[in-house]
Every structure is written in structure tokens, then in C-alpha cells.
Design a protein around this motif. Structure first.
Motif, PDB file in Angstrom:
ATOM      1  N   LYS A 100       0.828  -1.200   0.000  1.00  0.00           N
ATOM      2  CA  LYS A 100       0.000   0.000   0.000  1.00  0.00           C
ATOM      3  C   LYS A 100       0.863   1.250   0.000  1.00  0.00           C
ATOM      4  O   LYS A 100       0.499   2.265  -0.599  1.00  0.00           O
ATOM      5  N   TYR A 101       2.017   1.175   0.672  1.00  0.00           N
ATOM      6  CA  TYR A 101       2.917   2.321   0.741  1.00  0.00           C
ATOM      7  C   TYR A 101       4.349   1.875   0.471  1.00  0.00           C
ATOM      8  O   TYR A 101       4.697   0.701   0.646  1.00  0.00           O
ATOM      9  N   ILE A 127       5.250  -1.351   2.572  1.00  0.00           N
ATOM     10  CA  ILE A 127       4.367  -1.441   3.739  1.00  0.00           C
ATOM     11  C   ILE A 127       3.011  -1.973   3.303  1.00  0.00           C
ATOM     12  O   ILE A 127       2.366  -1.408   2.414  1.00  0.00           O
ATOM     13  N   GLN A 128       2.610  -3.070   3.913  1.00  0.00           N
ATOM     14  CA  GLN A 128       1.327  -3.696   3.621  1.00  0.00           C
ATOM     15  C   GLN A 128       0.675  -4.109   4.936  1.00  0.00           C
ATOM     16  O   GLN A 128       1.280  -4.853   5.718  1.00  0.00           O
ATOM     17  N   LYS A 129      -0.515  -3.585   5.191  1.00  0.00           N
ATOM     18  CA  LYS A 129      -1.259  -3.880   6.425  1.00  0.00           C
ATOM     19  C   LYS A 129      -0.437  -3.550   7.671  1.00  0.00           C
ATOM     20  O   LYS A 129      -0.390  -4.321   8.638  1.00  0.00           O
ATOM     21  N   GLY A 130       0.274  -2.444   7.600  1.00  0.00           N
ATOM     22  CA  GLY A 130       1.049  -1.979   8.743  1.00  0.00           C
ATOM     23  C   GLY A 130       2.366  -2.683   8.949  1.00  0.00           C
ATOM     24  O   GLY A 130       3.116  -2.343   9.869  1.00  0.00           O
ATOM     25  N   LYS A 131       2.696  -3.647   8.095  1.00  0.00           N
ATOM     26  CA  LYS A 131       3.948  -4.398   8.229  1.00  0.00           C
ATOM     27  C   LYS A 131       4.960  -3.900   7.209  1.00  0.00           C
ATOM     28  O   LYS A 131       4.678  -3.847   6.014  1.00  0.00           O
ATOM     29  N   ALA A 132       6.156  -3.544   7.673  1.00  0.00           N
ATOM     30  CA  ALA A 132       7.222  -3.047   6.802  1.00  0.00           C
ATOM     31  C   ALA A 132       8.164  -4.178   6.420  1.00  0.00           C
ATOM     32  O   ALA A 132       8.578  -4.967   7.271  1.00  0.00           O
TER      33      ALA A 132
END
Length: 693
Positions: A100-101, A127-132
């Protein structure tokens, strides 16, 4: 200085298979590293074993065996280095995982053009679902935001992962931006608007480069503080510091059409001036043993510091490496062949970044210097002057001729033009360029001193304006340049065979086979050019161009044609997407008409929205003239649809639809569902349809 034996240019001979390996790697980047490492290790071990058993095995009787092994070893090494450098081979490349980011580090100096800021950045995290997750890869970022002009090298940004692959060229002759970025190992881009990016922190880049870029910005500000004319400031920033952000296209065109564009690229000539200045400044250390070493170290450090300030361009790196090695060679009183120095610097740079091999600046830089080393002594011997001033002038002429001749095929291939008055232009800029460099460096090195700094800035500014005025006069002179040169790869190579063969024959007239080779290559070149011209003169075609939100149709009748478009011929989109196609298709005499205009020519009739081009009939459908229905008795070959035109969907199945980029995606999907005879131009290559007279 042509070598009489390959032993004189050993590094040049060794560089060739290494470059060939890089070429293979660039064309086949997906080759597995293991498939290259195994044969590379096997051949290397065999080479080592043969060297160990050199006397025992009697290898000296087979001297060719070493060359037979070293060539494939270097080829495989070049291939392997390129494959490993290819970012898309990395398993952690950001494009291989959904996110997502993205967290990115700006790795280049942001460039501002109009209201858009562009730069490249290294992706360090997804970053996907708050996981880097750690990631790699380079991304081209464009931001349309006034605040983005404050971004700087080394800053860490958080951006949305809304990137897309770089689009290929869609129209004939259009600049291949996708290939240009791919040669820099960049394959994806993202366009952002205000509040779509967030600065996390600064100082994430190389501190040395960050310091150098900041220093360069300060020096540019110093030039602006002591000069008035914006064009002169832009030229001074480019010529002295390699800062091209403020340089206008008009200035670039003037230098390009007069054959002096090389002066705007900080290169070997600039580094040589720095070297001469430093040598003069440190001449007091001459004759002292320790002073000699100190002088060498100081000059090398300062030359590389200057290279750092100019952005480490391939030309400056090559010159800095060469001069560093020349200085060391002179210090130890050793003779080193200049071609070997050139080849060694190329090997070092390519080992660091094999993708430099496809960089136009890198290619032109090395070819120009090779031409000076090899061809300049030959050209200089054509005429002999006893007068010192005339001899100096002829030396300058021989330098210009040698560099221009060796780079002509490459320049014509990439830039499609050749300056006819290059010799006059280059002679005219010798004095102004020297004054600009010496005055500019003095202004930048000295602290800001009242009156003195303004006086130096005044000299610098008026020297540049004088040089620009002289070049503008030459640019506007009749037949200043031959333009619209479009060479194929084969023609490009044939030109080099002609040039190298002729010059080598002039050097050694006993090698008549070189003259014969050049003559055969000339014949083949002429046949190729004549064949292309014959085909172009006989061609009759309609080209439906793929433009963003615009309409463009080219009707070609041999060397004549008509461009139907809603763009002005002075518009940037027209210049970048339509004009190159006209030049590459050899359409010399053409008219540009608007969509609402009517025209009647022997080969084209346009009445309102109906066009007849030889045996092809086209109906334009747009919102200005909506068609409720299309009569079946009207013999139409193509329906050209733009602007989400309202049409009777029940009648489109009988016709071929050409749908341009001004239509919305939703509207295009609707047309796809109602007919199979639908050709989409949006994000697709242009459509070329041949016609019969």
C-alpha cells in the motif's frame, strides 16, 4: 596515434570482450547467474592451471591459447556483472510484492521543470497492512506540487504504491523514454499530487554527495548574486558546475545546431583546465622530492572534488581517472599508452555500473577522446604551417575535426542532425570558453569581495552573452545544419567502417584492403539510403497517432502529407510526438489543419467530418458533430471516434472503429463489448494503414 601491434594496447583488446559480455547481459538480463558462474569458474581455473604449468606443458609454443581463454572469461564476466546489476533480478524488488505504501530515499538531485519536480529514489521498504518489509529497486517520481521544490537529496519519503511500468513509445520516431530509463536501471514511475507524499526524515543519502550537492547549490546562488542575465547564469551553471536545471531548450538547440553542445557538458576539457590551473598554482613544489608527492596527491584530490561537485558524470569520471593515472605515471617517469589509459578508465566505470555502456554521454565522451588520440595526429599532418599562430590555429582545427568525425555517426543516430559549421563554431568559442572557465572558477573560489566579485561576474556574464550571440548568428545562417537524419543500426555501423577504414588507409597506404572495405561499405550505405528513399517516396498511408487526450492523424503521400490534429505545431506535445514521426517517415512538405477545417488536394479531400484519402474513407465522430446513425449505403472504411462521441451502437458493427486517447476508459470498454472491429489507440501503438493510389 595508431598502434602498430595489439601488444601496445593490451587493455583495449581486453576491454572489447568485456563490453561484448555487457551487451549480452543487457539483451538477456534474465540469464541465471549460476549458468554464467559455472563456465566462468571452469575457464578461469583452466587459465590458472595453464599459467602454473606454463613451462612444463610447453604452453609458450601455443601463445594463442591464452587469448583463446581470456576472451570468453572476460565476456562471461561482463555478462555476469550486468545480470547481477539488473535490479529486476532481485527477489526483494518492490514490484514483486503487493504493498500500500513505499518508503523511499531520494538518490538524485530533484529537477524542477515548470510546476513538476522529478527525481529518482531508492525503495527501501514496502508497507502492507502496517507491516514493513525490506525492499530494493529504483523508482522515478514526479510530483506536481509547489512545496516539492524544497525536496533534497537523501530525504526519506512515504508515498503510495501507485506506481506503474514506464510506457514505451507509441508513435513513429517518438523518443523511447522507456529504453532511456531502462538503460539507467529504472523500470517504474509514479506521479504524485499535493498531500500524497510525506517527508519522514532527512540525511539518508551519502553524506559526501549530499555535501557536494549543497555546495553546488550555494555556488549557483553565488553566480546568481553576481550576474543579472538569466540565460548567462544558466549557461555558467551548466558549463562550470554541470547544473543544467535552469537551461532552456532554445539555448540547448543553439549549441546543438552549431556543434558546440559538448561545451555544456562538464567533461575532459573542463577537468584539463582544472589540472592546468592546479599545476600552475602548485609549481613552487617542483624539484622537491616530498613536494612532488604532495603535489600529485593534492591535484588528484582536488580533481576528484571537482568531479564530485559536477555530479560524477561519465565524462568527468573518465577524465578524472585518466588524468589521475597520467599524473601518477609522470611522477614515476613511466610511459603509458593513452588508449590503454582510456580503456582502463572505461573498464573501472563499467565494472561499477555496466549500464553506463548504453549512456549516450558515456559513448560520445569515450569516442571523442579516442578520436583525438588516434585521428588528431593524422589530421594534423595533412597541412604543415611554419607560422606559429597558423600552426596553433590548425592544431585547434585538427582537434575539432577529429572529435566531430568520430562522433558523427553516433550523433546522427541519436540526435538526427549534423552541424555543417562546426569548425567555425568551435574556433569561435575557444577564447570565450577559456575566459568563462577561468573567470567563473576564480569567482567561485574567492570569497565574496565587494566590487571584485561583481567585476568578475560582469566579465563572466558578457563573455557568455558574446558567445551566445555568435552561436545564434551561426545557427541562423543558411544551411547551418543537416537535420532529419534517421539512420538504421546497420547504416550507423557502416559509417564507422567507412570512417575508420579511410583514416587507417591514410595512415598506412600499404593496407589497400582497408580502402576496398571502406568503398564496399560506402556502396552498401548508399544502397540502403536509396532503398529507404524509394520506399518512402512510393508509400501512401494513414497513421492514426496515439496521443493523450488529443487527436492526430497523418496522411502521407510520398514526401508530402497532411496532419489533421487539434494541436498547434508549436505545442510541446506536437513537437515531441508528431514532428519526429513526420521526420522519420520522410514527410517533408506537409500541411497542418484543424479538425474543423476543410481541404481539397489531389490525394485528400476533407469535407466537414468525412475524409477521402485515395481508396480509404474515414468518418470522424466527435461531440461537435454527433451522429445519431450511420447510413449503411455510405461506404466507410474507418470510424474515428474521439471525445466520447454519442453514436448509434446498432450501426457500428459494420465498420472498423479507431478509438483515440481522448475517450474515457469506461466509454472504450463499452465499445469493446459491442463490436469486435475496435482498435484502441489509448496506451497502444499508433495504427498505420497503407492506401493504394
Amino acid at each position: 596515434m595508431i598502434a602498430t601491434h595489439k601488444g601496445e594496447i593490451t587493455i583495449v583488446v581486453l576491454l572489447l570482450p568485456f563490453m561484448a559480455g555487457i551487451g549480452l547481459g543487457l539483451n538477456y538480463p534474465g540469464t541465471g547467474a549460476v549458468a554464467l558462474i559455472i563456465p566462468l569458474l571452469a575457464l578461469s581455473l583452466l587459465f590458472i592451471a595453464l599459467n602454473i604449468g606454463y613451462a612444463k606443458l610447453g604452453i609458450y609454443k601455443k601463445s594463442w591459447l591464452g587469448g583463446l581463454l581470456i576472451a570468453p572469461i572476460l565476456l562471461l564476466a561482463g555478462w555476469l556483472v550486468t545480470v547481477q546489476h539488473y535490479q529486476l533480478n532481485n527477489t526483494d524488488h518492490f514490484s514483486k510484492t503487493s504493498a500500500k505504501y513505499l518508503v523511499v530515499h531520494i538518490n538524485s538531485e530533484p529537477k524542477v521543470k515548470g510546476d513538476i519536480v522529478r527525481f529518482t529514489a531508492d525503495v527501501v521498504q514496502t508497507i502492507q497492512k502496517g507491516k514493513a518489509t525490506s525492499a530494493s529497486g529504483t523508482l522515478l517520481i514526479a510530483i506536481k506540487d509547489e512545496l516539492a521544490t524544497n525536496l533534497f537529496y537523501g530525504e526519506e519519503l512515504l508515498i503510495p504504491a501507485s506506481y506503474s511500468p514506464v510506457e514505451p513509445p507509441y508513435n513513429p520516431g517518438e523518443f523511447n523514454y522507456k529504453r532511456y530509463l531502462a538503460n539507467k536501471n529504472v523500470y517504474h514511475q509514479v506521479f504524485l499530487y499535493p498531500r500524497q507524499y510525506h517527508i519522514i526524515k532527512a540525511g539518508q543519502g551519502n553524506p559526501v554527495i549530499a555535501y557536494a550537492l549543497q555546495t553546488r547549490q550555494n555556488l549557483v546562488k553565488k553566480l546568481k548574486a553576481n550576474m543579472q542575465d538569466t540565460t548567462a547564469i544558466a549557461v555558467a551553471s551548466t558549463l562550470i558546475l554541470g547544473y543544467k536545471a535552469d537551461l532552456s531548450n532554445d539555448v540547448l538547440q543553439a549549441y546543438s545546431k552549431t556543434g558546440t553542445i559538448h561545451i555544456l557538458s562538464v567533461s575532459g576539457g573542463h577537468v584539463a583546465i582544472i589540472f592546468v590551473l592546479l599545476g600552475w598554482a602548485l609549481s613552487f613544489r617542483k624539484g622537491r622530492s616530498k613536494g612532488k608527492v604532495i603535489k600529485v596527491l593534492v591535484i588528484i584530490v582536488l580533481i576528484w572534488s571537482y568531479a564530485l561537485l559536477t555530479g560524477f558524470s561519465p565524462a568527468v569520471n573518465r577524465a578524472a581517472l585518466m588524468i589521475s593515472m597520467v599524473i601518477c605515471g609522470q611522477a614515476f617517469v613511466r610511459y603509458i599508452n593513452s588508449l590503454n589509459l582510456l580503456a582502463f578508465s572505461a573498464f573501472v566505470l563499467l565494472l561499477y555500473d555496466p549500464f553506463l555502456l548504453m549512456d549516450v554521454g558515456f559513448q560520445l565522451s569515450y569516442l571523442a577522446v579516442a578520436g583525438l588520440i588516434v585521428f588528431q595526429p593524422i589530421v594534423y599532418e595533412w597541412v604543415e604551417f611554419k607560422n606559429r599562430a597558423a600552426n596553433y590555429l590548425w592544431t585547434a582545427c585538427s582537434v575539432s575535426i577529429s572529435a566531430q568525425v568520430i562522433t558523427f555517426p553516433l550523433s546522427a543516430f541519436y540526435f538526427h542532425q549534423f552541424p555543417l559549421y562546426f569548425l567555425i563554431s568551435n574556433l569561435l568559442i575557444i577564447v570565450p570558453a577559456a575566459v568563462i572557465m577561468y573567470t567563473g572558477l576564480l569567482l567561485l573560489v574567492l570569497p565574496q569581495i565587494p566590487y571584485l566579485s561583481q567585476w568578475l561576474g560582469h566579465i563572466l556574464e558578457h563573455s557568455i552573452l558574446l558567445m551566445n550571440k555568435a552561436l545564434a548568428y551561426i545557427e541562423q545562417a543558411p544551411y547551418a545544419s543537416i537535420s532529419k537524419i534517421w539512420l538504421t543500426h546497420a547504416e550507423h555501423l557502416l559509417l564507422y567502417i567507412i570512417i575508420i577504414g579511410l583514416f587507417y588507409f591514410i595512415y598506412d597506404k600499404k593496407k589497400t584492403w582497408l580502402l576496398k572495405t571502406s568503398l564496399i561499405a560506402t556502396l552498401l550505405f548508399c544502397i540502403s539510403i536509396s532503398y529507404k528513399k524509394f520506399n518512402s517516396d512510393e508509400a501512401r498511408s494513414i497513421t492514426f497517432l496515439s496521443l493523450r487526450k488529443h487527436t492526430g492523424i497523418v496522411f502521407k503521400n510520398g514526401g508530402s502529407g497532411v496532419v489533421l490534429t487539434d494541436l498547434s505545431d508549436t505545442d510541446k506535445t506536437y513537437q515531441y510526438t508528431i514532428q519526429p514521426g513526420l521526420d522519420s517517415m520522410r514527410v517533408i512538405n506537409y500541411k497542418v489543419i484543424h479538425l474543423a477545417d476543410n481541404i481539397r488536394l489531389p490525394y485528400l479531400i476533407k469535407q466537414q467530418n468525412l475524409l477521402q484519402f485515395f481508396d480509404k474513407r474515414v468518418l470522424l465522430l466527435n461531440q461537435t458533430a454527433p451522429a445519431q446513425s450511420i447510413p449503411r449505403q455510405l461506404d466507410i472504411d474507418y470510424l474515428y471516434i474521439s471525445g466520447n462521441a454519442f453514436i448509434d451502437t446498432g450501426t457500428v458493427n459494420d465498420h472498423t472503429l479507431i478509438v483515440d486517447g481522448s475517450n474515457s476508459d469506461k466509454y472504450i470498454d463499452k465499445l469493446k463489448n459491442i463490436t469486435v472491429h475496435c482498435k484502441i489507440l489509448k496506451r497502444n501503438k499508433s495504427i498505420i494503414i497503407a492506401s493504394k493510389p
